[in-house]
Design a protein around this motif. Structure first.
Motif, PDB file in Angstrom:
ATOM      1  N   GLU A 221       1.132  -1.005   0.489  1.00 36.30           N
ATOM      2  CA  GLU A 221      -0.121   0.277  -0.186  1.00 36.30           C
ATOM      3  C   GLU A 221       0.675   1.711   0.010  1.00 36.30           C
ATOM      4  O   GLU A 221       0.134   1.769  -0.265  1.00 36.30           O
ATOM      5  N   LEU A 222       2.208   1.461   0.588  1.00 36.93           N
ATOM      6  CA  LEU A 222       2.741   2.656   0.899  1.00 36.93           C
ATOM      7  C   LEU A 222       3.347   3.280  -0.089  1.00 36.93           C
ATOM      8  O   LEU A 222       4.028   3.867  -0.742  1.00 36.93           O
ATOM      9  N   ALA A 223       3.593   1.689  -1.042  1.00 34.02           N
ATOM     10  CA  ALA A 223       4.341   1.821  -2.570  1.00 34.02           C
ATOM     11  C   ALA A 223       4.060   2.301  -3.172  1.00 34.02           C
ATOM     12  O   ALA A 223       4.019   3.191  -4.498  1.00 34.02           O
ATOM     13  N   LYS A 224       2.607   2.211  -3.202  1.00 37.24           N
ATOM     14  CA  LYS A 224       2.154   2.268  -4.258  1.00 37.24           C
ATOM     15  C   LYS A 224       1.239   3.791  -3.985  1.00 37.24           C
ATOM     16  O   LYS A 224       1.370   4.057  -4.876  1.00 37.24           O
ATOM     17  N   LEU A 225       0.870   4.344  -2.793  1.00 35.78           N
ATOM     18  CA  LEU A 225       0.814   5.740  -2.416  1.00 35.78           C
ATOM     19  C   LEU A 225       1.827   6.415  -2.799  1.00 35.78           C
ATOM     20  O   LEU A 225       1.902   7.788  -3.425  1.00 35.78           O
ATOM     21  N   ALA A 226       3.207   5.927  -3.526  1.00 34.51           N
ATOM     22  CA  ALA A 226       4.358   6.743  -3.311  1.00 34.51           C
ATOM     23  C   ALA A 226       4.445   6.974  -4.641  1.00 34.51           C
ATOM     24  O   ALA A 226       5.297   7.483  -5.724  1.00 34.51           O
ATOM     25  N   SER A 227       3.754   5.772  -5.767  1.00 31.66           N
ATOM     26  CA  SER A 227       4.382   5.841  -7.001  1.00 31.66           C
ATOM     27  C   SER A 227       2.862   6.018  -7.556  1.00 31.66           C
ATOM     28  O   SER A 227       2.842   5.961  -9.024  1.00 31.66           O
ATOM     29  N   PRO A 230      -1.984  10.874  -6.336  1.00 32.62           N
ATOM     30  CA  PRO A 230      -3.905  10.804  -5.720  1.00 32.62           C
ATOM     31  C   PRO A 230      -5.103  11.263  -6.058  1.00 32.62           C
ATOM     32  O   PRO A 230      -5.911  11.003  -6.096  1.00 32.62           O
ATOM     33  N   LEU A 231      -4.871  11.812  -7.454  1.00 34.03           N
ATOM     34  CA  LEU A 231      -5.909  12.864  -7.255  1.00 34.03           C
ATOM     35  C   LEU A 231      -6.738  11.709  -8.879  1.00 34.03           C
ATOM     36  O   LEU A 231      -7.657  11.839  -8.853  1.00 34.03           O
ATOM     37  N   THR A 232      -5.679  11.273  -9.717  1.00 34.06           N
ATOM     38  CA  THR A 232      -6.688  10.389 -10.539  1.00 34.06           C
ATOM     39  C   THR A 232      -6.218   8.742 -10.919  1.00 34.06           C
ATOM     40  O   THR A 232      -6.921   7.937 -11.239  1.00 34.06           O
ATOM     41  N   GLY A 233      -5.279   8.223  -9.729  1.00 34.95           N
ATOM     42  CA  GLY A 233      -4.865   7.604  -9.180  1.00 34.95           C
ATOM     43  C   GLY A 233      -4.144   6.576 -10.336  1.00 34.95           C
ATOM     44  O   GLY A 233      -3.353   5.552 -10.487  1.00 34.95           O
ATOM     45  N   ALA A 234      -3.701   7.574 -11.647  1.00 32.61           N
ATOM     46  CA  ALA A 234      -2.120   7.027 -12.578  1.00 32.61           C
ATOM     47  C   ALA A 234      -0.707   7.134 -12.080  1.00 32.61           C
ATOM     48  O   ALA A 234      -0.518   7.717 -11.183  1.00 32.61           O
ATOM     49  N   PHE A 235      -0.161   6.534 -12.738  1.00 33.57           N
ATOM     50  CA  PHE A 235       1.714   7.062 -11.547  1.00 33.57           C
ATOM     51  C   PHE A 235       1.988   8.024 -11.958  1.00 33.57           C
ATOM     52  O   PHE A 235       1.418   9.359 -13.202  1.00 33.57           O
ATOM     53  N   ARG A 238       7.264  10.390 -11.473  1.00 31.19           N
ATOM     54  CA  ARG A 238       8.559   9.223 -11.196  1.00 31.19           C
ATOM     55  C   ARG A 238       8.271   8.269 -11.141  1.00 31.19           C
ATOM     56  O   ARG A 238       9.331   7.512 -11.586  1.00 31.19           O
ATOM     57  N   ARG A 239       7.104   7.406 -10.515  1.00 27.65           N
ATOM     58  CA  ARG A 239       7.027   5.643 -11.338  1.00 27.65           C
ATOM     59  C   ARG A 239       6.363   5.456 -12.823  1.00 27.65           C
ATOM     60  O   ARG A 239       7.774   4.968 -13.364  1.00 27.65           O
TER      61      ARG A 239
END
Length: 394
Positions: A221-227, A230-235, A238-239
């Motif tokens: 979950e943390l890795a997902k949040l970091a990559s 937050p608005l669109t859910g896209a990468f 950086r990712r």
């Protein structure tokens, strides 16, 4: 030194109670991860059941040993809550019918073999069989294909549950072969301390396995949040750049082209000024949703900055990228939606570059696609422009 069943029960009960408190505390900070509360309550019930068992007196006749029925119900309820917690952890609905049947089987068999037809051995056999079935159900939920590293935690916990089922079924078989009604929980016979010690150790293994499952899920979950944007859910940018390095290496190794598509919402500042930034955010989310449903499974999509999005297309030449960009542009141009009673419609412009023209360096591809995007804007917007086409304007 001989093993004492009461001592094993007391130690297991104390450690399980502490583990229950730990999970209850952790559950307050695990966010969207489900099932932690079920496991906390499960361990509390099992600790209570074993503590209850500790108080049994072997000097009382069977018909007065009603606490053992209550203890058995508490333990099987805890085991069933472990099963429910696994299902919730996997975001599946809980099979409450299975839970109710298991608890009812322990309750009614306890009443029958304690108060109606006194037979301690048969009661222990039924308990072992029901416990084994619950353990098998837990193992079945976990011994499945899963993404690494969560697979390691799944299989460790699942194998522990499988070993528990083998142990309790073996206990039931040994008791069945003994054909005696004089069996007692605290009798000094090898089956009691050995099986209870094995059960306690394997239960600790399932607890630690669940903690490992929880840790891997939280890390994910943390890795997902970091990559993730937050608005669109896209990468996020950086990712996307990290994925570009892998796609670049694959393109160099296989000799297949790669392409980049830069997408910008037309007149986005006007949308913000006219309708407000909240509507502007909805526009960006709408664009992202359409892109996600249009691109291929192997493509990488991210928000590059502001109202600009980027799609990384592995094994894709510019003509194929152009066809995809045109389809995406048309789909978005043909859609409109209502937000807070306001009719919203906008268009996008797209610039495309591929490795055959500018090489595999991601930064260079983005610059070339951005140049094509700029020309699409200059040519009237709501257009798809290739980098090769831009060269003709120079």
């Amino acid at each position: 030194m001989s093993l004492d069943v009461r001592t094993i029960m007391l130690v297991f009960s104390a450690l399980t109670l502490m583990f229950s408190g730990l999970l209850a505390l952790v559950g307050r900070y695990t966010g969207n991860v489900k099932g932690v509360g079920h496991w906390a309550l499960a361990n509390l019930l099992m600790a209570s059941g074993f503590a209850f068992s500790y108080s049994f007196s072997t000097t009382l006749p069977n018909q007065l040993l009603w606490p053992i029925v209550a203890a058995s119900v508490l333990i099987v309820s805890g085991l069933c809550l472990q099963y429910a917690g696994i299902q919730r952890f996997k975001e599946k609905p809980i099979n409450w019918k299975f839970v109710a049947i298991a608890v009812a089987a322990i309750f009614f068999s306890g009443i029958w073999f304690t108060g109606i037809h006194n037979n301690v051995t048969n009661r222990a056999i039924v308990n072992s069989i029901v416990f084994g079935i619950v353990f098998i159900a837990c193992a079945r939920e976990l011994l499945i294909p899963a993404e690494a590293p969560l697979r390691i935690a799944y299989w460790l916990t699942g194998i522990s549950f499988g070993a528990l089922s083998v142990l309790v079924f073996a206990r039931a078989a040994i008791l069945w072969q003994s054909s005696t009604e004089s069996y007692g929980l605290f009798q000094n016979i090898p089956i009691n301390p050995l099986t209870f010690l094995g059960i306690c150790l394997l239960q600790f293994s399932t607890m630690f396995g669940f903690v490992l499952m929880l840790a891997y899920r939280l890390v994910g979950e943390l890795a997902k949040l970091a990559s993730q944007d937050p608005l669109t859910g896209a990468f996020n940018r950086r990712r996307l750049e990290e994925e570009a390095l892998r796609v670049q290496a694959r393109s160099i190794r296989t000799g297949k082209p790669m392409a980049v598509m830069m997408i910008d919402v037309d007149h986005f500042k006007t949308v913000n000024d006219r309708f407000g930034h909240q509507v502007g955010d909805e526009v960006l989310k709408h664009v992202a949703k359409i892109i996600e449903t249009t691109i291929r499974a192997d493509d990488y999509f991210g928000r590059y900055g502001g109202e600009e999005f980027c799609i990384l297309l592995p094994s894709t030449a510019k003509d194929e990228a152009y066809a995809m960009g045109e389809r995406l542009r048309q789909i978005y141009a043909d859609t409109s939606y209502l937000f807070d009673g306001q009719h919203i419609h906008s268009t996008i412009s797209i610039g495309i570059a591929d490795s055959a023209d500018v090489g595999t360096e991601f930064k260079t591809l983005v610059q070339a696609a951005d140049k094509a995007l700029y020309e699409a804007k200059q040519a009237g917007r709501n257009l798809v422009m290739q980098h090769a086409s831009v060269a003709m304007f120079a």
